[in-house]
Design a protein around this motif. Sequence first.
Motif, mmCIF file in Angstrom:
data_model
loop_
_atom_site.group_PDB
_atom_site.id
_atom_site.type_symbol
_atom_site.label_atom_id
_atom_site.label_comp_id
_atom_site.label_asym_id
_atom_site.label_seq_id
_atom_site.Cartn_x
_atom_site.Cartn_y
_atom_site.Cartn_z
ATOM 1 N N PHE A 309 11.332 -0.918 -1.284
ATOM 2 C CA PHE A 309 10.003 -1.302 0.481
ATOM 3 C C PHE A 309 9.791 0.094 0.832
ATOM 4 O O PHE A 309 8.518 0.147 0.875
ATOM 5 C CB PHE A 309 11.229 -1.988 1.460
ATOM 6 N N GLU A 312 7.771 2.146 -1.630
ATOM 7 C CA GLU A 312 6.089 1.083 -1.725
ATOM 8 C C GLU A 312 5.255 1.425 -0.586
ATOM 9 O O GLU A 312 4.002 1.570 -0.621
ATOM 10 C CB GLU A 312 5.933 -0.652 -2.283
ATOM 11 N N ARG A 313 6.045 0.991 0.696
ATOM 12 C CA ARG A 313 5.389 0.866 2.164
ATOM 13 C C ARG A 313 5.573 2.078 3.085
ATOM 14 O O ARG A 313 4.464 1.493 3.647
ATOM 15 C CB ARG A 313 6.363 -0.432 2.705
ATOM 16 N N GLU A 384 9.660 -4.271 8.217
ATOM 17 C CA GLU A 384 8.073 -4.402 8.091
ATOM 18 C C GLU A 384 6.967 -4.094 9.516
ATOM 19 O O GLU A 384 5.757 -3.069 9.554
ATOM 20 C CB GLU A 384 7.816 -6.159 8.074
ATOM 21 N N ALA A 387 7.036 -0.398 8.520
ATOM 22 C CA ALA A 387 5.583 0.174 8.115
ATOM 23 C C ALA A 387 4.102 -0.255 8.954
ATOM 24 O O ALA A 387 3.261 1.165 8.790
ATOM 25 C CB ALA A 387 5.660 -0.504 6.999
ATOM 26 N N GLU A 391 2.320 3.342 9.114
ATOM 27 C CA GLU A 391 1.599 2.842 8.255
ATOM 28 C C GLU A 391 -0.009 2.577 8.507
ATOM 29 O O GLU A 391 -1.044 2.503 8.420
ATOM 30 C CB GLU A 391 1.677 2.689 6.950
#
Length: 392
Positions: A309, A312-313, A384, A387, A391
Amino acid sequence: MIYDFNKVINRDRTNSVKWEFVGHHVAGARDDTLPLWVADMDFPCAQPIIDALHARVDRLIFGYSDPYTEEYLSAVTGWFERRFNWIIDPEHLVVAPGVVPAIGVLLRILTQPGDGVIIQRPVYYPFTNMITGNGRRVINNPLSLSDGRYAMDFADLEAKASDPANTMMILCSPHNPVGRVWTPEELIRAAEICQKHEVVLISDEIHCDLVRRGVTQIPTRLLSDSDQIITCTSASKTFNLAGLHICNCIVSSEKIRQEWQAEQRGRMGLSGGNAMGIAATQAAYNQGEEWLEQVLDYLDANLQFMAEFIAERLPQAAFTIPQGTYLPWIDLRGYGLTGPELEERILGQANIALDQGYIFGPEGEGFERINAACPRSILTDCLERMAKVLEG
Ligand SMILES: Cc1ncc(COP(=O)(O)O)c(C=O)c1O
């Protein structure tokens, strides 16, 4: 028996420090903050422990209790013999209400006010609290970090251990929060330095059972003949029994054992053990292996998921799967935020309580410690949210 660690168990109104008291302990946390901070697991306990506790309840009386039975001692020694090939003389076991209280006792009986105590930051912050709270001084031997791997600085350790004012070292093995499982070479070197300079070595091995598949954890005391090494361990971290307040320390010096009991029983008045903790520890060490193997698999999978995770994120984060503990340590310095800015995003915006890196020492600034001993859905929710606020 197959356990379902994906199942979310409601911990409301169980006096949970992690969930119910998060607002008391983490400044700025709210009642609905997602708590992945303090080190306990959100997993159902091993069934043999639950059964043993039920059986103990059915005995109806909970009077003063003493842990030093043949049954209890052999449960503890049997575990270390099976899991670590360590044959412990049952007479060397000292039972205490917890590892942190045990460290407090050891500080008082083995050091003098004003003495220096060596620790390796970033490290489990109650070490600092116990050292300074007992009027001793923190002597930091900071870990070095290179390519995502932490290491001990032996030259600095030797320099600090050789100062006669520094009389104790507290080693964290496996290390919380950096997740290192120390190699035999590292442990031998640290133990030799302490022995050479007559520094008592407390080896806090509370996370000893929680290592990744393929990684070998070795008790420090197995690698050294020094009776000035004291090992602190507990079924509480391995089997998630922290609320039962009992731990086992291995103390081969009879003199230290006598001083320990004089402090614990004589001066603190802690003469017995926790009746439920005794029953739970016995069941854990005698019958808990099946559960632990499943937890270890689940943790490995959670940490692998987390690594994927993050790659990627959360591309600005640096992350290495910890060799030990269930407390991954994530380097968020790449996001270029100050400590308060990072906290505003994580706690203020994402509404997640993590352990902020700086509480483990200034070396931890810009890191966060996440408790991954939770159902995958909770871990996913946490990542989540991170992120989203980091991000966008
Ligand atoms: C390294 C270390 N030592 C000790 C403890 C706590 O031990 P106890 O609850 O037995 O005082 C923890 C809990 O997270 C820990 O990580």
